[in-house]
Enzyme design. Sequence first.
Site, PDB file in Angstrom:
ATOM      1  N   ASN A  32       8.902  -2.801   2.417  1.00  0.00           N
ATOM      2  CA  ASN A  32       8.284  -2.386   1.154  1.00  0.00           C
ATOM      3  C   ASN A  32       9.283  -2.422   0.010  1.00  0.00           C
ATOM      4  O   ASN A  32       8.973  -2.867  -1.099  1.00  0.00           O
ATOM      5  CB  ASN A  32       7.708  -0.966   1.290  1.00  0.00           C
ATOM      6  CG  ASN A  32       6.241  -0.973   1.624  1.00  0.00           C
ATOM      7  OD1 ASN A  32       5.554  -1.971   1.422  1.00  0.00           O
ATOM      8  ND2 ASN A  32       5.737   0.129   2.157  1.00  0.00           N
ATOM      9  N   GLU A  90       2.580   2.796   8.992  1.00  0.00           N
ATOM     10  CA  GLU A  90       2.733   1.478   9.601  1.00  0.00           C
ATOM     11  C   GLU A  90       2.587   1.526  11.111  1.00  0.00           C
ATOM     12  O   GLU A  90       2.988   0.597  11.819  1.00  0.00           O
ATOM     13  CB  GLU A  90       4.118   0.898   9.242  1.00  0.00           C
ATOM     14  CG  GLU A  90       5.308   1.625   9.846  1.00  0.00           C
ATOM     15  CD  GLU A  90       5.799   2.803   9.003  1.00  0.00           C
ATOM     16  OE1 GLU A  90       6.949   3.220   9.211  1.00  0.00           O
ATOM     17  OE2 GLU A  90       5.028   3.296   8.145  1.00  0.00           O
ATOM     18  N   ASP A 103       1.116  -3.881   1.961  1.00  0.00           N
ATOM     19  CA  ASP A 103      -0.293  -3.733   2.343  1.00  0.00           C
ATOM     20  C   ASP A 103      -0.800  -4.994   3.030  1.00  0.00           C
ATOM     21  O   ASP A 103      -1.529  -4.931   4.037  1.00  0.00           O
ATOM     22  CB  ASP A 103      -1.145  -3.432   1.102  1.00  0.00           C
ATOM     23  CG  ASP A 103      -0.922  -2.020   0.565  1.00  0.00           C
ATOM     24  OD1 ASP A 103      -0.301  -1.209   1.275  1.00  0.00           O
ATOM     25  OD2 ASP A 103      -1.366  -1.738  -0.563  1.00  0.00           O
ATOM     26  N   HIS A 114       4.990  -2.947  -2.600  1.00  0.00           N
ATOM     27  CA  HIS A 114       3.927  -2.290  -1.833  1.00  0.00           C
ATOM     28  C   HIS A 114       2.711  -3.190  -1.620  1.00  0.00           C
ATOM     29  O   HIS A 114       2.023  -3.073  -0.596  1.00  0.00           O
ATOM     30  CB  HIS A 114       3.499  -1.003  -2.552  1.00  0.00           C
ATOM     31  CG  HIS A 114       4.533   0.081  -2.453  1.00  0.00           C
ATOM     32  ND1 HIS A 114       4.744   0.797  -1.293  1.00  0.00           N
ATOM     33  CD2 HIS A 114       5.444   0.533  -3.355  1.00  0.00           C
ATOM     34  CE1 HIS A 114       5.729   1.664  -1.490  1.00  0.00           C
ATOM     35  NE2 HIS A 114       6.172   1.521  -2.730  1.00  0.00           N
TER      36      HIS A 114
END
Length: 543
Positions: A414, A450, A423, A419
């Site tokens: 990340n 995660e 995703d 981000h």
Amino acid sequence: MADLTQSLIFPSSPVPLNSKFYIERPPIEEQAYNAICKPGNVLRIRAPKKMGKSSLVSRIIAYAQGMEYKTVNIDFQQADRSVFANLNKFLRWFCANVSLQLKVENILDDFWDEDIGGKVSCTIYFEEYLLSQFDSPIVLVFNEVNILFEHLEIAQDFLPMLRYWHEQAQQIEIFEQLRFVVVYSTEIYIKLNINQSPFNVGLQIQLPEFNEEQILQLAHKYGLNWKGKNEPKQLMAMVGGHPYLVHLAIYFLSQQDISLERLLLEAPTHAGIYSDHLRSLWEILQQNSELSSAFKKILIDKNNVELEALIAYKLDSLGLVKLNFNECITSRELYRIYFQKGIERTELDYQERLEELEKDNQKLQNLVNIDSLTQIYNRRYFDEYLNAEWQRMAREKSPLSLILLDVDCFKLYNDTYGHQAGDNCLQKVALTVRNCLKYPTHIIARYGGEEFAVILPQTDQKYAYSVAEKISNQIKYLAIKHINSQVKLGIVTVSIGVSCTVPNYQENPSILVRAADEAIYQSKAQGRDRITISPFLNFNSSK
């Protein structure tokens, strides 16, 4: 076309003053501007909802301000319900709003005298205080006046007061400053003395629908290559010249995502561009049984239907019908087709409605159980399913396996890629794991962040390991780049823990989760990107 579409604004609100997409309907604009220049004059603007009243009013206000007039815009939709409790409260609300918009101090208490009544107090407040503050004309705009029709006692006092002020402008100089713009959606359906009504003085403008030339003009402004009137005729056959419906159609056509033929085919359906508008009208009808029954009668009879005046005027206000005195017909083909189908839907037999309800409930249940990002089951469903399968496997004396997997070094991923990329990574991992599962009873859930969990009923430790191995390999096969991973491969990998047992009623599933969690911890401690199997949980030998 690309530059144009990037600057477009979705046509859901009044057309901005500086917009080139405003279509004039001569001679309406010029008549309106001239009307507000006459001392004490009343300008009445009537049209059903979404016909362009607000767009016209904003231009009238701008014109007045350009003439250095003061303007006040009173929208009765903004009034709290308590404002309509009685005339006195309503008039004080009105005077307070005017004072606020004119930026003068509110000194109502200095002028209000309950002994002489609210109307006289209000008039004195205007004559001796508000109007005396300015040398320039003041334009009072009253939006959605038809809301007052629902409050008979207030309307029958307030509206004649406006008529009185209009007449005073012919006799008293200070009242010459006032100009009135009265905006409403339907015919007047309350009784007013003909000599006290503001609806039979001044100028009335009834907004017409767009004609073919105006539709063609709007299409060209949006960059559509319409060469003649064929396309406007096709569009008008479905929606008439209704400004909002026409504007919405041309907006979508300008995006080149849909053809006119397809747009018209889908128009009266839930898949069409008018679905939100149609649903809002449907909801209004469903909340008012009288309106719903009356409109249903119009749809069924297909000819002019005579209705009670109040019902006819309310349907007219919504734009659903066209009036010929009290006789009504459906205003446009779009509404006829959509609501005719709606009637057919509501007349399904009970069993069909029940089946639809069950399907809707199932969809709702799915929404409750599905993780919005990855579209797999969420932690809530994981807990429910694991408990249920634990009980089932205890009855059957069959093995139950659990796989926990964690994306390696995901925080670093990340931090490196952002981000949004994170995703996307989780979505790919979730889909990959789901595709590795062979049986419908084997499910994947997002366990947290995660971390993912796979529940494998009727599965022994050996088969669970083979599934975990397949998952690990398939995720590496994705080759999602991860340059800062502590795993030397430089791609996204997962650490996996596997646990298995034959459940019994004396224990609960948490023991299986703890075992898998300890196994995944060992996988991380040993360098990540590996599978660790927890020792088989043998409850009998442990007791």
